[in-house]
Design a protein around this motif. Structure first.
Motif, PDB file in Angstrom:
ATOM      1  N   TYR A 153      10.171  16.835   0.171  1.00  0.00           N
ATOM      2  CA  TYR A 153      10.646  15.988  -0.927  1.00  0.00           C
ATOM      3  C   TYR A 153       9.529  15.430  -1.812  1.00  0.00           C
ATOM      4  CZ  TYR A 153      15.094  16.225   1.511  1.00  0.00           C
ATOM      5  OH  TYR A 153      16.241  16.676   2.116  1.00  0.00           O
ATOM      6  N   GLY A 154       8.281  15.604  -1.400  1.00  0.00           N
ATOM      7  CA  GLY A 154       7.172  15.246  -2.263  1.00  0.00           C
ATOM      8  C   GLY A 154       6.646  13.838  -2.069  1.00  0.00           C
ATOM      9  N   GLN A 155       5.630  13.497  -2.855  1.00  0.00           N
ATOM     10  CA  GLN A 155       4.878  12.250  -2.721  1.00  0.00           C
ATOM     11  C   GLN A 155       5.756  11.007  -2.863  1.00  0.00           C
ATOM     12  OE1 GLN A 155       1.738  11.959  -5.618  1.00  0.00           O
ATOM     13  NE2 GLN A 155       1.335   9.799  -5.176  1.00  0.00           N
ATOM     14  N   HIS A 156       6.713  11.019  -3.793  1.00  0.00           N
ATOM     15  CA  HIS A 156       7.531   9.827  -4.044  1.00  0.00           C
ATOM     16  C   HIS A 156       8.373   9.437  -2.828  1.00  0.00           C
ATOM     17  CE1 HIS A 156       6.064   9.884  -7.989  1.00  0.00           C
ATOM     18  NE2 HIS A 156       7.008  10.616  -8.592  1.00  0.00           N
ATOM     19  N   SER A 157       8.633  10.385  -1.932  1.00  0.00           N
ATOM     20  CA  SER A 157       9.448  10.075  -0.748  1.00  0.00           C
ATOM     21  C   SER A 157       8.750   9.119   0.204  1.00  0.00           C
ATOM     22  CB  SER A 157       9.821  11.362  -0.011  1.00  0.00           C
ATOM     23  OG  SER A 157       8.669  12.028   0.485  1.00  0.00           O
TER      24      SER A 157
ATOM     25  N   GLY B 244       0.810  -1.210   0.000  1.00  0.00           N
ATOM     26  CA  GLY B 244       0.000   0.000   0.000  1.00  0.00           C
ATOM     27  C   GLY B 244       0.845   1.262   0.000  1.00  0.00           C
ATOM     28  N   LEU B 245       1.918   1.270   0.776  1.00  0.00           N
ATOM     29  CA  LEU B 245       2.799   2.444   0.830  1.00  0.00           C
ATOM     30  C   LEU B 245       3.472   2.695  -0.519  1.00  0.00           C
ATOM     31  CD1 LEU B 245       4.639   2.218   4.268  1.00  0.00           C
ATOM     32  CD2 LEU B 245       2.914   3.871   3.567  1.00  0.00           C
ATOM     33  N   VAL B 246       3.964   1.624  -1.138  1.00  0.00           N
ATOM     34  CA  VAL B 246       4.625   1.776  -2.435  1.00  0.00           C
ATOM     35  C   VAL B 246       3.649   2.332  -3.473  1.00  0.00           C
ATOM     36  CG1 VAL B 246       5.776   0.545  -4.316  1.00  0.00           C
ATOM     37  CG2 VAL B 246       6.319  -0.020  -1.939  1.00  0.00           C
ATOM     38  N   LEU B 247       2.423   1.815  -3.468  1.00  0.00           N
ATOM     39  CA  LEU B 247       1.414   2.306  -4.413  1.00  0.00           C
ATOM     40  C   LEU B 247       1.080   3.769  -4.136  1.00  0.00           C
ATOM     41  CD1 LEU B 247      -0.583   1.847  -6.702  1.00  0.00           C
ATOM     42  CD2 LEU B 247      -2.206   0.923  -5.017  1.00  0.00           C
ATOM     43  N   LEU B 248       0.974   4.142  -2.858  1.00  0.00           N
ATOM     44  CA  LEU B 248       0.671   5.529  -2.509  1.00  0.00           C
ATOM     45  C   LEU B 248       1.784   6.463  -2.978  1.00  0.00           C
ATOM     46  CD1 LEU B 248      -1.292   7.432  -1.008  1.00  0.00           C
ATOM     47  CD2 LEU B 248       0.004   6.991   1.076  1.00  0.00           C
TER      48      LEU B 248
ATOM     49  N   THR C 253      -0.919   8.010  -9.350  1.00  0.00           N
ATOM     50  CA  THR C 253      -1.087   9.082 -10.338  1.00  0.00           C
ATOM     51  C   THR C 253      -2.544   9.514 -10.477  1.00  0.00           C
ATOM     52  OG1 THR C 253      -1.255   7.418 -12.097  1.00  0.00           O
ATOM     53  CG2 THR C 253       0.932   8.366 -11.650  1.00  0.00           C
ATOM     54  N   SER C 254      -3.440   8.869  -9.755  1.00  0.00           N
ATOM     55  CA  SER C 254      -4.857   9.221  -9.838  1.00  0.00           C
ATOM     56  C   SER C 254      -5.498   9.074  -8.465  1.00  0.00           C
ATOM     57  CB  SER C 254      -5.591   8.315 -10.844  1.00  0.00           C
ATOM     58  OG  SER C 254      -5.663   6.980 -10.360  1.00  0.00           O
ATOM     59  N   TYR C 255      -6.665   9.657  -8.328  1.00  0.00           N
ATOM     60  CA  TYR C 255      -7.392   9.573  -7.061  1.00  0.00           C
ATOM     61  C   TYR C 255      -7.767   8.132  -6.737  1.00  0.00           C
ATOM     62  CZ  TYR C 255     -11.088  10.393  -3.609  1.00  0.00           C
ATOM     63  OH  TYR C 255     -11.858  10.377  -2.477  1.00  0.00           O
ATOM     64  N   TYR C 256      -8.108   7.349  -7.763  1.00  0.00           N
ATOM     65  CA  TYR C 256      -8.528   5.965  -7.523  1.00  0.00           C
ATOM     66  C   TYR C 256      -7.366   5.087  -7.073  1.00  0.00           C
ATOM     67  CZ  TYR C 256     -12.858   7.417  -9.726  1.00  0.00           C
ATOM     68  OH  TYR C 256     -14.020   8.071 -10.010  1.00  0.00           O
ATOM     69  N   SER C 257      -6.169   5.366  -7.548  1.00  0.00           N
ATOM     70  CA  SER C 257      -5.011   4.610  -7.067  1.00  0.00           C
ATOM     71  C   SER C 257      -4.693   4.965  -5.619  1.00  0.00           C
ATOM     72  CB  SER C 257      -3.802   4.857  -7.961  1.00  0.00           C
ATOM     73  OG  SER C 257      -3.488   6.230  -8.038  1.00  0.00           O
ATOM     74  N   ILE C 258      -4.980   6.196  -5.215  1.00  0.00           N
ATOM     75  CA  ILE C 258      -4.829   6.579  -3.807  1.00  0.00           C
ATOM     76  C   ILE C 258      -5.812   5.784  -2.943  1.00  0.00           C
ATOM     77  CG2 ILE C 258      -5.121   8.455  -2.132  1.00  0.00           C
ATOM     78  CD1 ILE C 258      -4.171  10.385  -4.297  1.00  0.00           C
ATOM     79  N   LEU C 259      -7.051   5.643  -3.428  1.00  0.00           N
ATOM     80  CA  LEU C 259      -8.047   4.868  -2.684  1.00  0.00           C
ATOM     81  C   LEU C 259      -7.622   3.405  -2.561  1.00  0.00           C
ATOM     82  CD1 LEU C 259     -11.434   6.260  -4.097  1.00  0.00           C
ATOM     83  CD2 LEU C 259     -10.328   6.816  -1.930  1.00  0.00           C
TER      84      LEU C 259
END
Length: 412
Positions: A172-176, A100-104, A108-114
């Motif tokens: 550092y942003g989302q990828h961190s 889940g953390l890696v996907l978060l 790239t979209s709201y649905y992938s965040i969900l």
């Protein structure tokens, strides 16, 4: 095959009824890592809101997805593992959190965040019932203390999440977020060792006579569980207003920066951790019902003041509220486990799951309400929730009464 150390720990815990602080410490540490990773979801809400152009309702739906995944699965996991113990489910559950953390991190979209939130919630649904069982198994009879030490790990982790988000993710942003996958791997390694102890403990228990506990009439148990769930509702619905929206409240009302608001959230979460640590052992000493009384209803004067004070008093009152309110949950879980003997996992799953579900629903409802009214109105409305603590009066007294002395005949 279990290691000699695991077998020795199991033997000490079961035969000598000593508290295995080594095992409790390991499961509490794992709880800290687990809840720290999960709290990152809440802590990065301002980043996600800006980056994906989300509304408060969409923010609430992220929390709802995470909480409800955990809420719906936890009682089922607890019920299953009460009948079929699965010691190695702990590291497997942490694996869901890792994915889940890696996907978060790369969503790239709201649905992938969900979907990422759902995976983290699934990991939580496996972790909490089984780890709560391990804490009770290692308690040596000091159930409140063990439950508090276990839960304080989670509270400490929840408080660290906003701090780490401010220090690492904000600049550092989302990828961190992907960097925290190393934390998940550490948790998996620790939980694997806990699982070995768990398996050794189960082998050591085979063939032993289980102690039967007297239970209350079924209708009284049902009423008491209903009251406890109501109290959990009041506690976690109110905590949802702070955990999900305190940063927005402080930014909007007092014009703080994101990092300053996250620091205030960290301080509140730290107070929650301290209150969690105190609740269980105090309940062991003075009775869990009294702790429940004070920790729920006792918060009401402070929650009612919170929406009407300046920044300094907002910080001070939030600390007091977190400290007092958090002391309830350890007492509630152990009290419920004593109400229904032999169903440790089911009760832990029910109450942890219900707490997550209430928090998720609360976040969704309050987010929608904030969109329609204001964030200040949300805090004014939620301030009345601790008054539901008055229903504690309907809980039966479970603590054994002291033996009565035989009457001494008086001389004529």
């Amino acid at each position: 095959m279990a290691s000699p150390d695991s077998a020795v720990l199991a033997k000490q815990s079961t035969e000598n009824e000593s508290t295995s602080f080594r095992v409790i410490g390991a499961i509490s540490f794992s709880h800290m890592l687990n809840d720290m990773m999960q709290s990152l979801i809440f802590a990065i809400y301002p980043l996600l809101k800006t980056g994906f152009g989300l509304s408060f309702s969409q923010i609430g739906l992220i929390t709802l997805t995470y909480q409800c995944t955990a809420s719906l699965l936890q009682p089922l996991v607890g019920l299953y593992t009460d009948r079929h113990h699965k010691p190695y489910s702990l590291p497997v559950g942490m694996g869901f959190t890792l994915f889940g953390l890696v996907l978060l991190a790369f969503a790239t979209s709201y649905y992938s965040i969900l979907l990422a939130a759902a995976l983290v919630g699934t990991g939580s649904s496996v972790f909490h019932p089984e780890s709560s069982r391990v804490a009770r198994m290692a308690s040596g009879g000091r159930h409140g203390l063990a439950q508090s030490l276990f839960q304080v790990g989670g509270s400490m982790g929840s408080s660290l999440g906003p701090l780490l988000a401010a220090a690492i993710i904000a600049p550092y942003g989302q990828h961190s977020i992907a960097w925290f996958s190393a934390v998940a791997l550490v948790a998996i390694a620790v939980l694997f060792q806990v699982s070995r102890w768990y398996a050794a403990h189960q082998r050591n228990q085979r063939g032993k006579t289980r102690v039967k506990h007297e239970s209350l009439p079924r209708n009284k148990v049902i009423v008491a569980l209903g009251v406890l769930l109501l109290l959990v509702f009041s506690k976690h619905f109110y905590l949802a207003s702070i955990g999900s929206y305190l940063t927005f409240y402080l930014i909007h009302k007092f014009h703080l920066s994101v990092q300053s608001a996250q620091l205030h959230l960290f301080i509140f979460m730290f107070a929650v951790a301290l209150g969690t640590l105190l609740g269980g052992p105090i309940g062991d000493r003075i009775g869990r019902k009294l702790v429940i009384w004070v920790s729920i209803l006792g918060v009401a004067p402070f929650s009612l003041l919170l929406p009407h004070v300046n920044l300094l008093w907002t910080g001070m009152l939030s600390v007091v509220i977190g400290l007092i309110l958090a002391s309830a949950f350890s007492a509630i879980v152990v009290y419920a486990q004593e109400l229904v003997p032999g169903k440790v996992g089911t009760i832990a799953g029910l109450f942890f799951g219900f707490a997550f579900g209430v928090g998720g629903i609360g976040a969704g409802v309050l987010g929608h309400l904030a969109d329609r009214t204001s964030i200040e109105y949300v805090y004014q409305l939620c301030a009345y929730l601790p008054l539901l603590g008055i229903f504690t009066v309907f809980l039966p007294n479970l603590e054994p009464r002291p033996p009565q002395r035989a009457a001494v005949p008086q001389k004529a």
